[in-house]
Design a protein around this motif. Structure first.
Motif, short mmCIF file in Angstrom:
data_model
loop_
_atom_site.label_atom_id
_atom_site.label_comp_id
_atom_site.label_asym_id
_atom_site.label_seq_id
_atom_site.Cartn_x
_atom_site.Cartn_y
_atom_site.Cartn_z
N ILE A 1 5.47 2.54 -13.94
CA ILE A 1 6.05 2.86 -12.63
C ILE A 1 4.93 3.10 -11.56
CG2 ILE A 1 7.40 4.77 -11.04
CD1 ILE A 1 8.58 5.84 -13.60
N GLN A 2 3.57 3.93 -11.87
CA GLN A 2 2.88 3.97 -10.44
C GLN A 2 2.09 3.04 -10.70
OE1 GLN A 2 2.57 5.00 -13.29
NE2 GLN A 2 1.29 5.19 -14.68
N ASN A 3 2.40 1.05 -11.54
CA ASN A 3 1.79 0.30 -11.22
C ASN A 3 2.77 -1.19 -10.17
OD1 ASN A 3 -0.54 0.96 -12.43
ND2 ASN A 3 0.18 0.45 -14.52
N MET A 4 4.01 -0.57 -9.50
CA MET A 4 4.90 -0.86 -8.78
C MET A 4 4.28 -1.32 -7.69
SD MET A 4 8.57 -0.05 -10.17
CE MET A 4 9.18 -0.29 -11.39
N GLY A 5 2.87 -0.70 -7.19
CA GLY A 5 3.07 -0.14 -5.40
C GLY A 5 2.86 0.62 -5.21
N ILE A 6 4.13 0.93 -4.66
CA ILE A 6 4.65 2.14 -4.31
C ILE A 6 3.69 3.19 -4.38
CG2 ILE A 6 7.27 3.45 -3.57
CD1 ILE A 6 8.51 0.85 -4.69
N ASP A 7 3.66 3.84 -3.59
CA ASP A 7 2.83 5.07 -3.15
C ASP A 7 3.38 6.31 -3.05
OD1 ASP A 7 1.51 7.76 -3.07
OD2 ASP A 7 0.11 6.84 -1.11
N ASN B 1 -0.01 -0.63 -3.25
CA ASN B 1 -1.13 -1.11 -3.76
C ASN B 1 -0.17 -2.54 -2.99
OD1 ASN B 1 -2.17 -3.46 -4.93
ND2 ASN B 1 -3.19 -2.13 -6.02
N SER B 2 -0.99 -3.17 -1.56
CA SER B 2 0.17 -4.60 -1.45
C SER B 2 0.11 -5.35 -2.44
CB SER B 2 -0.50 -4.72 0.00
OG SER B 2 -1.39 -4.57 -0.18
N THR B 3 -0.88 -5.57 -2.87
CA THR B 3 -0.87 -6.71 -4.35
C THR B 3 0.25 -6.47 -5.62
OG1 THR B 3 -3.21 -7.42 -3.41
CG2 THR B 3 -2.38 -8.01 -5.69
N PHE C 1 5.43 -7.32 -7.75
CA PHE C 1 6.55 -6.66 -8.30
C PHE C 1 7.71 -7.19 -7.51
CE2 PHE C 1 9.95 -3.10 -7.38
CZ PHE C 1 10.38 -3.63 -8.86
N ILE C 2 7.67 -7.21 -5.81
CA ILE C 2 8.76 -8.01 -5.39
C ILE C 2 9.26 -9.42 -5.92
CG2 ILE C 2 9.97 -9.15 -3.47
CD1 ILE C 2 9.88 -6.21 -3.86
N LYS C 3 8.17 -10.16 -5.92
CA LYS C 3 8.03 -12.25 -6.62
C LYS C 3 8.70 -11.71 -8.13
CE LYS C 3 4.82 -13.58 -3.64
NZ LYS C 3 3.32 -14.72 -3.26
N ALA C 4 8.22 -11.26 -9.19
CA ALA C 4 9.34 -10.96 -9.96
C ALA C 4 10.83 -10.71 -10.18
CB ALA C 4 7.94 -9.97 -10.72
N ILE D 1 13.96 -6.13 2.48
CA ILE D 1 13.35 -5.27 2.71
C ILE D 1 12.59 -6.27 3.27
CG2 ILE D 1 11.36 -5.44 0.72
CD1 ILE D 1 12.59 -5.58 -1.32
N GLY D 2 11.82 -5.32 3.88
CA GLY D 2 10.69 -6.36 5.01
C GLY D 2 9.27 -5.14 4.34
N TRP D 3 8.20 -5.60 4.72
CA TRP D 3 7.32 -5.19 4.08
C TRP D 3 5.13 -5.47 5.07
CZ3 TRP D 3 9.52 -8.53 0.80
CH2 TRP D 3 8.44 -9.51 -0.07
N ASN D 4 4.98 -4.74 4.86
CA ASN D 4 3.29 -5.01 5.44
C ASN D 4 2.88 -4.09 4.56
OD1 ASN D 4 3.26 -2.25 6.38
ND2 ASN D 4 3.17 -2.72 8.76
N GLU D 5 1.09 -4.02 4.67
CA GLU D 5 0.17 -3.66 4.68
C GLU D 5 0.54 -2.49 3.35
OE1 GLU D 5 -2.32 -5.11 2.42
OE2 GLU D 5 -1.37 -6.94 2.84
N THR D 6 1.36 -1.69 4.37
CA THR D 6 1.01 -0.37 4.22
C THR D 6 2.12 0.68 3.93
OG1 THR D 6 0.69 0.97 6.40
CG2 THR D 6 -0.60 0.47 5.63
N VAL D 7 3.48 -0.60 4.56
CA VAL D 7 4.83 0.14 4.69
C VAL D 7 5.77 -0.77 4.10
CG1 VAL D 7 6.50 1.17 5.76
CG2 VAL D 7 4.55 1.89 7.04
N ALA D 8 6.79 -0.18 3.40
CA ALA D 8 7.94 -0.97 2.96
C ALA D 8 9.58 -0.52 3.21
CB ALA D 8 8.02 -1.36 1.54
N VAL D 9 10.37 -1.13 3.97
CA VAL D 9 11.24 -0.93 4.33
C VAL D 9 12.66 -1.85 3.53
CG1 VAL D 9 12.93 -0.75 6.31
CG2 VAL D 9 10.71 -0.74 6.67
N ILE D 10 13.85 -0.71 2.49
CA ILE D 10 15.26 -1.43 2.63
C ILE D 10 16.16 -1.04 3.43
CG2 ILE D 10 16.12 -1.35 0.14
CD1 ILE D 10 14.08 -0.77 -1.37
#
Length: 689
Positions: A73-79, A105-107, A112-115, A140-149
């Motif tokens: 879970i901690q490797n999905m890039g979500i803080d 982690n935006s990368t 995760f999103i692409k997969a 879903i929308g996102w930048n380097e620090t925030v994601a919005v669903i």
């Protein structure tokens, strides 16, 4: 939708407090519901690493998402150690559920999103953020620090028959309005363009019936088939629903093809409405995301109605604007009244800032889960109304029915007269805000004033001052008889008498009254009609008994008694005898204090309740669940009253067993039940084999 539920679940698993970017500033003041997840407090109770050990997360949520179960879970890039928010908003014609979370982690998040989604959908670059459509209503929308669903739905899709009713001005004749024809043609062409090729064929064409005219000769027809003529289908040359066919579908008189043409027109109309809804939904999602990422939001964080009742230290908090919520759902459920609502001023644009705001602040403590509820209005008049409603104290004589060792009780004490006056105010406010009634708000006010004049609130309050008490003394299992039916090989039915176990509750409901004379007439009234209507209702000397067949019903008797300013219905003969003898049960001081010091007091002995439910459970799995809950869950208690200018309440659920805290208890309970159900599935497969 399943994918969105997964993200919601992740939000609920663990989210936290102090953050580099304040996401509350991105929640609009127009929101009707706001949920905050405080991740710092969550992570202290259930660390993120521990979440990976729960099989229901890996085997259920991950599989539902088609995510590799080896993924951490901690490797999905979500803080998961920053505050996150969810809110509901209604803008114009769409209802949206929005989730805002931090990216650690935006990368990793992008991978995760692409997969999960990129095989089917293409990521778009917007102004300052990436945008991805997951489904027709989820984005879903996102930048380097925030994601919005954003999960959004368009509320004003127009039905085909509503459209037809509005456009068909010459139903009884073969004359067709050119505008209606043009509308039908446009609808067909739009749908065809959007779906590449409409997957429908031409109407059935018969050799000697009506025939689809050639291009340029719309309306021309051959004679109707004679009686007895065999109809032979002519296969269409192509399956494209072209413009000529659309014209004929509108202009042709009744024929064999009418039903199929009507169905095609309806299907294409529905397709067009779905396309329009999808477009509106994506536009709304993009608008929400754009305002979120640019910071162009009139935030709720400075609203007094929010700050006053949300506790920053809470692990989870829920905030509701009840006025806006009611108006939104009123609009949603009346969305089929398209011709009225579409052009009416939306009710949610009206000022409802003076209504009550409600919050629930949840704390996951070591040996209990605590929930603090608050109701507050910035309007002083509404505050005074709330204070008046809660200006009441429980009648001590009602406490005599609370027996030691009961399963639970519910005590309520309110001012009935003030409550009725509050209803009048609330009704005026609500009806005045309804979109198609707002024009007549002056008439509504006069009508409600008239009702208020006609109804004697003081008389109702004398009959029913507002003090109630319900006690579940005990609950036992009882064998009862019932009639079933069996069928022979010829399907002839035969009555069969069977027996089964059912729970038999032993309870008392009592209320106070200042109109004992009226209540005496009320309980005496059934005597006159009992013999005629064949029910067993008799006077027993100071009380009345409604008796049932003890072999057929869980309850053998209901007793009714009116005495000393109390009206009571009970299944307990002991309570009746105590009341007649002016005696009562001895009540403990904690229970007495809780009832007398609060307008609402509730207590449930959950161990006793689950022990009883376990004896009634029909499967081994349900028996095990009841046993687990009885062992790990303690008393449930709620107290509520008026304090600091608002209605406030506290609910606590005690936690037993080997759990670090109440949040871990929740996850452990879900894991335990999930394991039981999985074992049941395996056993079922073995039986089938």
């Amino acid at each position: 939708m399943k994918k969105v539920l997964f993200f919601v679940a992740l939000c609920g698993i663990a989210f936290t407090s102090v953050s580099a970017q304040n996401l509350l500033a991105k929640v609009p003041s127009s929101a009707t519901m706001v949920i905050k997840y405080s991740g710092e407090n969550f992570s202290k109770n259930v660390p993120v690493q521990k979440l990976n050990s729960y099989s229901f997360i890996k085997n259920n949520l991950f599989k539902m998402m088609n995510v590799d179960t080896l993924t951490a879970i901690q490797n999905m890039g979500i803080d998961l150690e920053q505050d996150s928010y969810q809110y509901i908003a209604n803008d114009d014609s769409t209802l949206s559920f929005v989730t805002i979370m931090h990216i650690k982690n935006s990368t990793q998040f992008l991978q995760f999103i692409k997969a999960s989604y990129s095989a089917k959908n293409k990521t778009e670059q917007k102004n300052g953020f990436q945008f991805l459509s997951i489904s027709d209503n989820t984005y879903i929308g996102w930048n380097e620090t925030v994601a919005v669903i954003v999960n959004t739905s368009y509320q004003f899709k127009e039905s085909y028959y509503t459209h037809k009713y509005k456009t068909d001005t010459a139903v009884a004749t073969t004359t067709v309005d050119s505008v209606a024809v043009a509308d039908a043609v446009d609808a067909v062409k739009d749908a065809a363009t959007a779906v590449d090729e409409a997957k429908v064929s031409k109407p059935k064409i018969y050799k000697d019936g009506y025939k689809t005219p050639k291009k340029g000769v719309a309306g021309k027809k051959k004679p109707v088939a004679k009686k007895g003529t065999v109809k032979k289908k002519i296969a269409p040359k192509k399956k494209v629903y072209d413009e000529d066919m659309a014209i004929e579908a509108v202009t042709a008189p009744y024929s064999y093809e009418e039903d199929s043409v009507e169905n095609r027109k309806r299907d294409l109309w529905d397709q067009q409405q779905d396309m329009m809804a999808k477009k509106k939904q994506q536009e709304e999602a993009e608008k929400i995301m754009a305002s979120t990422f640019t910071g162009n939001v009139m935030s709720i964080e400075n609203s007094m109605g929010y700050k006053k009742i949300i506790e920053p230290a809470a692990h989870v908090s829920l905030w509701l604007n009840s006025d806006n919520l009611l108006n939104q759902y009123q609009n949603y459920f009346s969305r089929n009244m398209y011709s009225i609502i579409k052009y009416a001023k939306p009710s949610y644009t009206k000022d409802t800032s003076d209504g009550f705001k409600t919050s629930l602040n949840v704390y996951f403590e070591k040996d209990r889960m605590r929930m603090e509820q608050k109701n507050f209005s910035e309007n002083e008049e509404m505050q005074n109304l709330g204070k008046s409603v809660m200006n009441s104290k429980q009648n001590t004589s009602l406490l005599n029915v609370v027996n030691p060792g009961n399963i639970g009780y519910f005590s309520m004490s309110i001012n009935t007269e003030a409550m009725l006056n509050y209803y009048y105010t609330a009704m005026k406010k609500y009806l005045g805000n309804v979109s198609y009634m707002s024009e007549y708000s002056d008439m509504v006010n006069v009508y409600i004033d008239l009702v208020q004049i006609m109804i004697d609130e003081k008389g109702i309050a004398e009959l029913n001052p507002g003090n109630y008490l319900f006690v579940m003394h005990d609950m036992k299992t009882k064998m009862i008889e019932y009639t079933d039916y069996e069928y022979d090989k010829e399907y002839n039915s035969k009555e069969v008498k069977k027996k089964k176990k059912e729970l038999s509750p032993n309870f008392t409901f009592v209320m106070d009254t200042k109109r004992e004379d009226f209540m005496q007439k009320l309980v005496k009234l059934p005597l006159k009609y009992s013999e005629k209507n064949k029910y067993n209702y008799k006077e027993k000397g100071g009380y009345y008994e409604l008796a049932f067949d003890s072999t057929k019903y869980p309850v053998s008797s209901l007793f009714f008694i009116v005495k000393d300013g109390k009206a009571m219905v009970t299944t307990s003969k002991e309570v009746v005898n105590n009341t007649l003898a002016n005696k009562g049960f001895a009540i403990d001081e904690d229970t007495k204090k809780s009832i007398m010091d609060n307008n609402y007091s509730i207590k449930i002995d959950s161990k006793k309740l689950f022990d009883i439910l376990g004896t009634e459970a029909s499967t081994k799995t349900n028996k095990k669940i009841c046993a687990y809950m009885a062992e790990n869950m303690g008393d449930i208690k709620t107290e509520s009253g008026f304090k600091d200018g608002m209605i406030q309440g506290t609910t606590t659920i005690k936690i037993n067993g080997n759990h670090a805290n109440s949040l871990e208890f929740i996850f452990n309970t879900i894991e335990y039940m999930n394991d039981l159900y999985e074992k049941d599935k395996i056993e079922e497969v073995k039986k089938e084999d």
